[in-house]
Write a protein that holds these residues in place. Structure first.
Motif, PDB file in Angstrom:
ATOM      1  N   GLU A 136     133.510  41.224  32.691  1.00 24.34           N
ATOM      2  CA  GLU A 136     134.296  42.068  33.597  1.00 24.34           C
ATOM      3  C   GLU A 136     134.297  43.523  33.150  1.00 24.34           C
ATOM      4  O   GLU A 136     134.197  44.431  33.970  1.00 24.34           O
ATOM      5  CB  GLU A 136     135.723  41.539  33.702  1.00 24.34           C
ATOM      6  CG  GLU A 136     135.817  40.237  34.475  1.00 24.34           C
ATOM      7  CD  GLU A 136     137.208  39.611  34.427  1.00 24.34           C
ATOM      8  OE1 GLU A 136     138.058  40.050  33.622  1.00 24.34           O
ATOM      9  OE2 GLU A 136     137.434  38.667  35.211  1.00 24.34           O
ATOM     10  N   SER A 137     134.394  43.760  31.843  1.00 22.72           N
ATOM     11  CA  SER A 137     134.402  45.148  31.351  1.00 22.72           C
ATOM     12  C   SER A 137     133.064  45.841  31.603  1.00 22.72           C
ATOM     13  O   SER A 137     133.007  47.055  31.742  1.00 22.72           O
ATOM     14  CB  SER A 137     134.754  45.199  29.864  1.00 22.72           C
ATOM     15  OG  SER A 137     133.680  44.753  29.072  1.00 22.72           O
ATOM     16  N   LEU A 138     131.985  45.057  31.674  1.00 22.44           N
ATOM     17  CA  LEU A 138     130.659  45.608  31.973  1.00 22.44           C
ATOM     18  C   LEU A 138     130.415  45.739  33.477  1.00 22.44           C
ATOM     19  O   LEU A 138     129.413  46.299  33.896  1.00 22.44           O
ATOM     20  CB  LEU A 138     129.568  44.728  31.354  1.00 22.44           C
ATOM     21  CG  LEU A 138     129.504  44.694  29.834  1.00 22.44           C
ATOM     22  CD1 LEU A 138     128.542  43.614  29.359  1.00 22.44           C
ATOM     23  CD2 LEU A 138     129.108  46.058  29.300  1.00 22.44           C
ATOM     24  N   GLY A 139     131.314  45.178  34.273  1.00 16.63           N
ATOM     25  CA  GLY A 139     131.170  45.261  35.718  1.00 16.63           C
ATOM     26  C   GLY A 139     130.130  44.297  36.268  1.00 16.63           C
ATOM     27  O   GLY A 139     129.502  44.563  37.285  1.00 16.63           O
ATOM     28  N   ILE A 140     129.954  43.172  35.595  1.00 18.77           N
ATOM     29  CA  ILE A 140     128.948  42.195  36.009  1.00 18.77           C
ATOM     30  C   ILE A 140     129.617  41.084  36.806  1.00 18.77           C
ATOM     31  O   ILE A 140     130.529  40.416  36.316  1.00 18.77           O
ATOM     32  CB  ILE A 140     128.206  41.617  34.791  1.00 18.77           C
ATOM     33  CG1 ILE A 140     127.449  42.741  34.094  1.00 18.77           C
ATOM     34  CG2 ILE A 140     127.279  40.492  35.196  1.00 18.77           C
ATOM     35  CD1 ILE A 140     126.817  42.363  32.800  1.00 18.77           C
ATOM     36  N   ASN A 141     129.155  40.886  38.026  1.00 17.47           N
ATOM     37  CA  ASN A 141     129.661  39.843  38.905  1.00 17.47           C
ATOM     38  C   ASN A 141     128.600  38.747  38.996  1.00 17.47           C
ATOM     39  O   ASN A 141     127.456  39.009  39.364  1.00 17.47           O
ATOM     40  CB  ASN A 141     129.944  40.433  40.292  1.00 17.47           C
ATOM     41  CG  ASN A 141     130.507  39.419  41.255  1.00 17.47           C
ATOM     42  OD1 ASN A 141     130.695  38.255  40.925  1.00 17.47           O
ATOM     43  ND2 ASN A 141     130.775  39.864  42.460  1.00 17.47           N
ATOM     44  N   LEU A 142     128.972  37.528  38.690  1.00 16.18           N
ATOM     45  CA  LEU A 142     128.010  36.422  38.696  1.00 16.18           C
ATOM     46  C   LEU A 142     127.779  35.826  40.078  1.00 16.18           C
ATOM     47  O   LEU A 142     126.770  35.168  40.305  1.00 16.18           O
ATOM     48  CB  LEU A 142     128.476  35.310  37.744  1.00 16.18           C
ATOM     49  CG  LEU A 142     128.617  35.694  36.277  1.00 16.18           C
ATOM     50  CD1 LEU A 142     129.043  34.478  35.468  1.00 16.18           C
ATOM     51  CD2 LEU A 142     127.337  36.290  35.728  1.00 16.18           C
ATOM     52  N   LYS A 143     128.683  36.058  40.997  1.00 13.96           N
ATOM     53  CA  LYS A 143     128.583  35.456  42.323  1.00 13.96           C
ATOM     54  C   LYS A 143     127.312  35.932  43.038  1.00 13.96           C
ATOM     55  O   LYS A 143     127.006  37.120  43.066  1.00 13.96           O
ATOM     56  CB  LYS A 143     129.810  35.811  43.157  1.00 13.96           C
ATOM     57  CG  LYS A 143     129.857  35.074  44.470  1.00 13.96           C
ATOM     58  CD  LYS A 143     131.159  35.331  45.194  1.00 13.96           C
ATOM     59  CE  LYS A 143     131.173  34.520  46.478  1.00 13.96           C
ATOM     60  NZ  LYS A 143     132.449  34.627  47.157  1.00 13.96           N
ATOM     61  N   ASN A 144     126.570  34.969  43.593  1.00 14.77           N
ATOM     62  CA  ASN A 144     125.332  35.224  44.337  1.00 14.77           C
ATOM     63  C   ASN A 144     124.242  35.884  43.486  1.00 14.77           C
ATOM     64  O   ASN A 144     123.401  36.614  44.006  1.00 14.77           O
ATOM     65  CB  ASN A 144     125.598  36.066  45.591  1.00 14.77           C
ATOM     66  CG  ASN A 144     126.485  35.349  46.570  1.00 14.77           C
ATOM     67  OD1 ASN A 144     126.369  34.146  46.750  1.00 14.77           O
ATOM     68  ND2 ASN A 144     127.390  36.084  47.182  1.00 14.77           N
TER      69      ASN A 144
END
Length: 82
Positions: free
Chosen positions: A63-71
């Motif tokens: 989350e702190s890196l701004g990485i979203n795993l969705k899709n």
């Protein structure tokens, strides 16, 4: 002296094609900015991100890196460590 636009130039450089850490460091040094922050601002627009698996698995780090795993597709190299 620090030039705020240099960070965005570095981001564009990073996103243009795959770079290694030495290339990012070299340009950041020339632009009088920080490669780490240039890479961080490039993440939302990046198509491929390579990082340690612990950064993917640890929710707060992700989350702190701004990485979203969705899709997104996640590939673990040497997944025997997971």
């Amino acid at each position: 002296m620090y030039d705020p636009s240099a960070l965005h130039k570095l981001k564009d450089f990073i996103l243009y094609e795959a770079k290694d850490i030495e290339q990012i460091y070299s340009l950041a040094k020339q632009q009088h900015t920080w490669g780490y922050y240039g890479a961080r601002v490039a993440i939302p627009e990046a198509e491929v991100i390579a990082l340690p698996y612990s950064s993917i698995l640890h929710k707060k780090t992700r989350e702190s890196l701004g990485i979203n795993l969705k899709n997104n597709i996640i590939i673990f190299d040497e997944a025997h460590n997971v």
